[in-house]
Design a protein around this motif. Structure first.
Motif, PDB file in Angstrom:
ATOM      1  N   LEU A 179       0.843  -1.189   0.000  1.00  0.00           N
ATOM      2  CA  LEU A 179       0.000   0.000   0.000  1.00  0.00           C
ATOM      3  C   LEU A 179       0.887   1.250   0.000  1.00  0.00           C
ATOM      4  O   LEU A 179       1.949   1.263   0.626  1.00  0.00           O
ATOM      5  CB  LEU A 179      -0.901   0.025   1.238  1.00  0.00           C
ATOM      6  CG  LEU A 179      -2.013  -1.022   1.344  1.00  0.00           C
ATOM      7  CD1 LEU A 179      -2.811  -0.791   2.616  1.00  0.00           C
ATOM      8  CD2 LEU A 179      -2.931  -0.971   0.133  1.00  0.00           C
ATOM      9  N   ARG A 183      -1.154   6.015   2.513  1.00  0.00           N
ATOM     10  CA  ARG A 183      -2.457   5.406   2.736  1.00  0.00           C
ATOM     11  C   ARG A 183      -2.357   4.098   3.536  1.00  0.00           C
ATOM     12  O   ARG A 183      -3.297   3.302   3.557  1.00  0.00           O
ATOM     13  CB  ARG A 183      -3.167   5.169   1.398  1.00  0.00           C
ATOM     14  CG  ARG A 183      -3.556   6.464   0.699  1.00  0.00           C
ATOM     15  CD  ARG A 183      -4.632   6.267  -0.344  1.00  0.00           C
ATOM     16  NE  ARG A 183      -4.188   5.547  -1.511  1.00  0.00           N
ATOM     17  CZ  ARG A 183      -3.578   6.113  -2.559  1.00  0.00           C
ATOM     18  NH1 ARG A 183      -3.355   7.415  -2.548  1.00  0.00           N
ATOM     19  NH2 ARG A 183      -3.221   5.402  -3.597  1.00  0.00           N
ATOM     20  N   CYS A 201      -7.447   4.162   2.430  1.00  0.00           N
ATOM     21  CA  CYS A 201      -7.663   4.976   1.238  1.00  0.00           C
ATOM     22  C   CYS A 201      -7.938   6.412   1.646  1.00  0.00           C
ATOM     23  O   CYS A 201      -7.302   7.330   1.165  1.00  0.00           O
ATOM     24  CB  CYS A 201      -8.821   4.411   0.408  1.00  0.00           C
ATOM     25  SG  CYS A 201      -9.282   5.442  -1.017  1.00  0.00           S
ATOM     26  N   ARG A 225     -12.529   9.780  -1.544  1.00  0.00           N
ATOM     27  CA  ARG A 225     -11.925   9.421  -2.828  1.00  0.00           C
ATOM     28  C   ARG A 225     -11.970   7.916  -3.037  1.00  0.00           C
ATOM     29  O   ARG A 225     -12.063   7.137  -2.087  1.00  0.00           O
ATOM     30  CB  ARG A 225     -10.491   9.940  -2.911  1.00  0.00           C
ATOM     31  CG  ARG A 225      -9.546   9.378  -1.881  1.00  0.00           C
ATOM     32  CD  ARG A 225      -8.102   9.785  -2.192  1.00  0.00           C
ATOM     33  NE  ARG A 225      -7.215   9.473  -1.083  1.00  0.00           N
ATOM     34  CZ  ARG A 225      -6.825  10.372  -0.190  1.00  0.00           C
ATOM     35  NH1 ARG A 225      -7.266  11.617  -0.267  1.00  0.00           N
ATOM     36  NH2 ARG A 225      -6.012  10.031   0.794  1.00  0.00           N
ATOM     37  N   CYS A 227     -10.021   4.445  -4.488  1.00  0.00           N
ATOM     38  CA  CYS A 227      -8.662   3.928  -4.578  1.00  0.00           C
ATOM     39  C   CYS A 227      -8.689   2.555  -5.243  1.00  0.00           C
ATOM     40  O   CYS A 227      -9.773   1.982  -5.449  1.00  0.00           O
ATOM     41  CB  CYS A 227      -8.042   3.808  -3.186  1.00  0.00           C
ATOM     42  SG  CYS A 227      -7.866   5.386  -2.314  1.00  0.00           S
ATOM     43  N   PRO A 228      -7.523   1.989  -5.605  1.00  0.00           N
ATOM     44  CA  PRO A 228      -7.483   0.634  -6.172  1.00  0.00           C
ATOM     45  C   PRO A 228      -8.149  -0.384  -5.253  1.00  0.00           C
ATOM     46  O   PRO A 228      -8.310  -0.147  -4.047  1.00  0.00           O
ATOM     47  CB  PRO A 228      -5.981   0.367  -6.314  1.00  0.00           C
ATOM     48  CG  PRO A 228      -5.385   1.727  -6.505  1.00  0.00           C
ATOM     49  CD  PRO A 228      -6.200   2.630  -5.606  1.00  0.00           C
ATOM     50  N   LYS A 229      -8.527  -1.523  -5.808  1.00  0.00           N
ATOM     51  CA  LYS A 229      -9.314  -2.545  -5.118  1.00  0.00           C
ATOM     52  C   LYS A 229      -8.718  -2.961  -3.776  1.00  0.00           C
ATOM     53  O   LYS A 229      -9.432  -3.038  -2.761  1.00  0.00           O
ATOM     54  CB  LYS A 229      -9.473  -3.764  -6.012  1.00  0.00           C
ATOM     55  CG  LYS A 229     -10.320  -4.877  -5.393  1.00  0.00           C
ATOM     56  CD  LYS A 229     -10.471  -6.051  -6.346  1.00  0.00           C
ATOM     57  CE  LYS A 229     -11.304  -7.167  -5.702  1.00  0.00           C
ATOM     58  NZ  LYS A 229     -11.444  -8.329  -6.621  1.00  0.00           N
ATOM     59  N   ALA A 230      -7.411  -3.253  -3.732  1.00  0.00           N
ATOM     60  CA  ALA A 230      -6.784  -3.725  -2.492  1.00  0.00           C
ATOM     61  C   ALA A 230      -6.916  -2.698  -1.377  1.00  0.00           C
ATOM     62  O   ALA A 230      -7.174  -3.043  -0.216  1.00  0.00           O
ATOM     63  CB  ALA A 230      -5.314  -4.047  -2.728  1.00  0.00           C
ATOM     64  N   GLU A 231      -6.780  -1.427  -1.721  1.00  0.00           N
ATOM     65  CA  GLU A 231      -6.887  -0.379  -0.719  1.00  0.00           C
ATOM     66  C   GLU A 231      -8.322  -0.218  -0.229  1.00  0.00           C
ATOM     67  O   GLU A 231      -8.566  -0.008   0.966  1.00  0.00           O
ATOM     68  CB  GLU A 231      -6.354   0.928  -1.299  1.00  0.00           C
ATOM     69  CG  GLU A 231      -4.861   0.850  -1.618  1.00  0.00           C
ATOM     70  CD  GLU A 231      -4.391   2.003  -2.490  1.00  0.00           C
ATOM     71  OE1 GLU A 231      -4.890   3.130  -2.310  1.00  0.00           O
ATOM     72  OE2 GLU A 231      -3.537   1.766  -3.371  1.00  0.00           O
ATOM     73  N   MET A 232      -9.273  -0.344  -1.153  1.00  0.00           N
ATOM     74  CA  MET A 232     -10.674  -0.219  -0.759  1.00  0.00           C
ATOM     75  C   MET A 232     -11.116  -1.393   0.117  1.00  0.00           C
ATOM     76  O   MET A 232     -11.877  -1.216   1.076  1.00  0.00           O
ATOM     77  CB  MET A 232     -11.564  -0.131  -2.004  1.00  0.00           C
ATOM     78  CG  MET A 232     -11.315   1.111  -2.855  1.00  0.00           C
ATOM     79  SD  MET A 232     -11.509   2.676  -1.929  1.00  0.00           S
ATOM     80  CE  MET A 232     -13.262   2.651  -1.547  1.00  0.00           C
ATOM     81  N   GLU A 233     -10.622  -2.588  -0.188  1.00  0.00           N
ATOM     82  CA  GLU A 233     -10.966  -3.751   0.633  1.00  0.00           C
ATOM     83  C   GLU A 233     -10.399  -3.601   2.039  1.00  0.00           C
ATOM     84  O   GLU A 233     -11.059  -3.930   3.040  1.00  0.00           O
ATOM     85  CB  GLU A 233     -10.441  -5.026  -0.020  1.00  0.00           C
ATOM     86  CG  GLU A 233     -11.199  -5.417  -1.284  1.00  0.00           C
ATOM     87  CD  GLU A 233     -10.657  -6.673  -1.931  1.00  0.00           C
ATOM     88  OE1 GLU A 233      -9.530  -7.089  -1.547  1.00  0.00           O
ATOM     89  OE2 GLU A 233     -11.336  -7.233  -2.806  1.00  0.00           O
TER      90      GLU A 233
END
Length: 285
Positions: A179, A183, A201, A225, A227-233
């Motif tokens: 990450l 973030r 995120c 905002r 963010c990419p999938k891994a950050e949102m999960e």
């Protein structure tokens, strides 16, 4: 250093529970094997202060800040005043066999370098571990010793807690190591009854009421905002642990937040000293 890895494995055989909020364990470990070192203090997630090294009958006090730490995965790291050191070890009963440690290559002051070398040599080969209260002693076959003591548990309020594990019942998942630094999920509790940080995120803040071994979080507000999938999960898992009333424990340098559905997070007291350390390893011979 990895000596500590072994110490972790050794002590965990008889580890006891932790007390919510205080960061201290209590009681003797279960089982009755006389060849096992027993612990009444936390082991994993604990920072051990290195007090002294005695080699050939000569005792040398450790430099300020000398420490050893064991993570829950059985990885030990140490700093004897200059370089960052890690190693692996094998434990059988209270006997610990330590392999060659790996170290960074910082230039050190002469007296600190001498202590570092002595401590590294003392923590190599077969050792015996003995725990008395919050004092840990590691002894070589030749009688040389390394004396350590448990550093007090981190404070809930004012500490920057870096979230490193997502919990779900009996399973635990590490927060993705790639990450972006800005973030990486973290949180800080303030004296005014609030908490703020980043959930993976977005930046956030909320009300946080501490009572006994529980924290009740108010509605979380923050940026919005994407963010990419891994950050949102990661963010969804972190925010789920900051919803309503949760139980918290502090064990050494590790904070755990657990909701009623057994989901939660574990976070480690951030170590600013680790930032900017040289990454070139060397092998101690």
């Amino acid at each position: 250093m990895a000596v500590s890895v072994s110490v972790l494995a050794l002590l965990t055989l008889a580890a006891c529970g932790t007390e919510p909020g205080s960061g201290s364990g209590s009681g003797a470990g279960s089982g009755d094997r006389g060849d096992t070192v027993r612990s009444d203090v936390p082991v994993t997630g604990v920072r051990w202060n290195v007090d002294s090294v005695t080699v050939g009958g000569k005792k040398t006090e450790a430099p300020d800040g000398a420490r050893l730490e064991i993570d829950p995965k059985g990885r030990a790291t140490a700093n004897f005043g200059c370089n960052h050191i890690s190693a692996e070890a094998r434990v059988e009963g209270d006997r610990i066999t330590v392999g060659g440690p790996v170290s960074t290559q910082m230039a050190c002051e002469e007296d600190i370098e001498a202590f570092e070398k002595a401590a590294t040599r003392a923590l190599t080969g077969e050792l015996t571990a003995k725990l008395a209260g919050k004092k840990l002693t590691l002894t070589t076959g030749g009688g040389d010793t390394v004396a350590l003591s448990e550093q007090p548990a981190a404070d809930l309020v004012g500490t920057r807690w870096a979230v490193n594990t997502l919990l779900s019942g009996e399973s635990a998942t590490s927060v993705p190591a790639d990450l972006p630094q800005e973030r990486t999920p973290h949180l800080t509790f303030r004296e005014n009854g609030t908490v703020e940080g980043n959930s993976g995120c977005n930046a956030f803040h909320a009300k946080a009421t501490v009572k006994g071994d529980t924290i009740t979080f108010g509605p979380v507000a923050g940026t919005r905002r994407m963010c990419p999938k891994a950050e949102m999960e990661t963010e969804r898992a972190v925010l789920a642990a900051l919803d309503g009333k949760v139980t918290y424990t502090i064990k050494g340098q590790t904070l755990t937040l657990t909701a009623a559905d057994d989901k939660g997070i574990a976070a480690k007291a951030a170590d600013a000293e680790a930032k900017g350390a040289p990454k070139t390893p060397r092998q101690h011979g």
